[in-house]
Design an enzyme around this catalytic site. Sequence first.
Site, PDB file in Angstrom:
ATOM      1  N   GLY A 328      35.041  11.894  52.953  1.00 44.38           N
ATOM      2  CA  GLY A 328      35.232  12.568  54.239  1.00 44.38           C
ATOM      3  C   GLY A 328      35.290  14.072  54.100  1.00 44.38           C
ATOM      4  O   GLY A 328      34.733  14.670  53.162  1.00 44.38           O
ATOM      5  N   SER A 329      35.993  14.716  55.035  1.00 47.81           N
ATOM      6  CA  SER A 329      35.887  16.174  55.199  1.00 47.81           C
ATOM      7  C   SER A 329      36.492  17.005  54.077  1.00 47.81           C
ATOM      8  O   SER A 329      36.247  18.213  54.018  1.00 47.81           O
ATOM      9  CB  SER A 329      36.509  16.587  56.540  1.00 47.81           C
ATOM     10  OG  SER A 329      35.715  16.125  57.599  1.00 47.81           O
TER      11      SER A 329
END
Length: 724
Positions: A328-329
Amino acid sequence: MKNPSPKKIHNYNKIRRNRVYFGIVLLMVVVGLFFIFLGRFSYIVASGKLNNINLKERTNLKYQQDRRLTAVRGTIYDANHNVIAEDSNVYNLYAVIDSKYVSNKNKPLYVKDKAHTAAVLSQYIPLSKAKIYGVLNNQDPNAFQVEFGNAGKNLSLEVKKEIEAKHLPGVYFTKSPSRLYPNGNFASHIVGLAQLDNSKKASNGTLVGVMGIESYFNKVLTGKNGVRRFKTDSYGYELPDSPVTTKKPKNGQNITLTLDSRLQSYMESTISDVYQQYAPVKMTATLMNAKTGKILAATQRPTFNPATKAGLDGSWQDALVQEAYEPGSVFKLLSLSAAIDSGHYTPNAYYQSGAVNVSGNVVRDWNYNGWGSIPFSQAFPRSSNVGFVKIEQQMGAKTWLDYLNRFGINKKTGITLPGEASGSLAFKRPLDQAITSFGQGVNVTVMQMMQAFSAVANNGKMVKPQIVSEISDPTTGKTTKTKTQVTGKPISKNTAISVRNAMKDVINQSYGTGQVYAIPGYDIGVKTGTAQIAQNGAYLAGDSNYIFSVVGMAPIDDPQYILYITMQQPQKMTKPAEQILASAFNPIMKRALEYNTDQKAPDVASITMPTLTGQALTEAETKLNQTGLTYGVVGSGDKVVQQLPLAKENVLAGQRTVLLTNGAMTMPDVKGWSKNDVLKLAEITGVKVKFKGDGYVVSQSIPANHILNTDSKLEILLSSQKTE
C-alpha cells in the site's frame, strides 16, 4: 560236548576280524579328527581369527561399553547478554499400577493408595483429583503403567523434587533434554523453537531447531557429542581397573541477537494490548537501528509461547520474512525517492486529483472526489494515488523499474532467518506499472521494506537487516561479529533529506494523513498506508478489509530508529485505523527514543527492573518491595522461573510485576489489576483471556489458587473504578 563246526568257527573269526578292522578305522578317524581340531585350534590361537572374524576385537566389543557424552546446545542471548534460549531437562510423570511390581522384601512399588496419590498429584499438575484418579483406575488388566497426557509432561526439576518429597509409591519420572525459553512470548518466530528429534536417524535425545534462529543455525548450535569408552564384566558392570578412553563433546556455539530485551518486551506487551482490543487477523511490528540495520525488536500476531507451546498450532510461519503482501501507500516512500532522485519530480506543478484514467481503467484517490487541483508537493502527505500515478508516468516505467531494482524489491535480503520469500512484481502493462507507485501489484516482505526504508533514513545508504550480532565458540573462545552491510546506494543524500522532509509534512501539515502519530518533544516523520487485499482475483470490499500500516523515522533529521507496523483486517474496528496503529506506534517509538541520550524525553520517575528469575520467591518479593514495585505471583512454588517485565527494563514506579514460580501453575487474585497487567499474566502462562469493559479488574472467571493450564480460558470484567 560236541565241537563247533568249521562253518561256525569261520563265521566267528570273520566277525572278530571285522571288529578289529572297525576299531582300527575308528581309531584312525578319531586320531585324524584330533589332529584336525588340534591344527584348527593352533591356527585360531596363532592368528586370533575365526572365519575371518577377529576374536579379540569381538571379545572387546562384547565387554566394551560406549557411553555418549551429550554436547550442550548453544545458548541464544539478546543484545545485553540476557538468556533467550538455553538447554535444560524436563521430566515426564508416570505411575505403575501393576500390583505384582514389588521389591525383594515385598514392599509395594506400585500405586497402592490411588485416592491419596491423586489428591497429591493434583496440587502439582493441571489435572483435577477426579481425572487423575480415573487415570490410575485404568481398566486394562494387562496395564503395567499409566501416563497423564500433556499435564504430566515437561515438568521442571523443581516440580519433580516436590512430588518426590511426598514419597508416593509407584510414581516415577523419565528425563529428557529440553530447551528453556525463560522469557515466554519473546520474538517467538525469530528466536524459533528446538524440539526433540524422534526420527530413527536421530541420536536419542537430540534437540533440533524447527523454526527461526534455532532452525537456521541448527548445526552451529548443536555441536558434536563425545563418548566415554570402558570395559565391563559379563554382568555389565564397569571393571574398576580397565582402561577408559574419553572423547570430550564439542558444545554448540552461542549466538547473540541484536534484539534488546527492554524494547522487545515492551513491544510484545503493547502489541498484545492492541491485538486483544481490536482483533486484527494479522499484525507485525519491527523496530530497526537506521544506521546499522540491527533489528532491535520485532514481533507478530498471532504468535506463540515457546515455553508452553500455546498458540503454536496456528502460528508456524514467520510473517516478517516468509509472507509477502501488497504494502500500500507506505510504498510511496520509494516512488517519491525515485522521482526526486531521477529528476522527474515537480513539486510546484499542479494536477487534478480525484481520478485518473490508465489504459481504460480508472484509478481513484482514497478521498473519492479528491481535493481539486493541488500541487504535487501535497500528493505525498495527502497520500494521493492519482498524484503518484502521474509521478510514475512522468518518470517512465523503465526508470521506475530501475529504482525498484536498486531498492531490492523482488529480491531476498539475505537476513539470517529461514524461508525468506522474494516477493513478486507485476510490471508488464501500463496499469501494473502505474499502481506499483502506490504499493499495489507488488508483493514484499517486512524485511524487504525495512531494507528499502533504511536508504531514506540513512542518507541514501541502504543497509541489510541484521538479526545476529555475534557467534561465539565456548570451546575455542573465538567470536565472530556481524558487521553492518551496505547493500547499495539507490538514492543520493539530498534525495533522502527531501523525502524525510515530506515525511514531516505527513504529521505537521493540516492536510497530512499522520497527525495522530505526533509525539510531543520529538521530531517524527511518518508515512501511512492502506492496502487493499486481493482475494480470488478481486479486491475485498468493506471498511476493515485492508492492510493498514505506518512507517516512522526518528529523530527525522538524523534518524536513529525506523519503526514499521502493519495491521490486517481488524475485526473490532471501533476506532479509525490510524488511531489504532498510533496506540502501538507512539509508545514504542517513544520508548526507543528514551533510550537515546541525544533525544532524552522529560524526566520520568522510572526504575530498572531487577533480575528475579532463578531467585527464591521471598528474595524476589523483598527486592520488589524495596524498589516500590507491586507484583503478582503465579504458581505454588518458592522459586521464580519467569518474570515480566524482564530484567534491566526501565519501568515506571508502581508498575506491576508478574512472577511465575515453580510448582503448580495457580491463578492469582487479579482484582484491581489493569488490563495491561492481565495481559502480562496471559503472556507468561499462555492462558487465553477475554475482556469485557475498560479500566481495572473487578471480577475473574477463574478463582484465585485454581490450577491453570494452557487450555484455561479466563474472562475478566473491567471497570473504571479501581479496587484493591
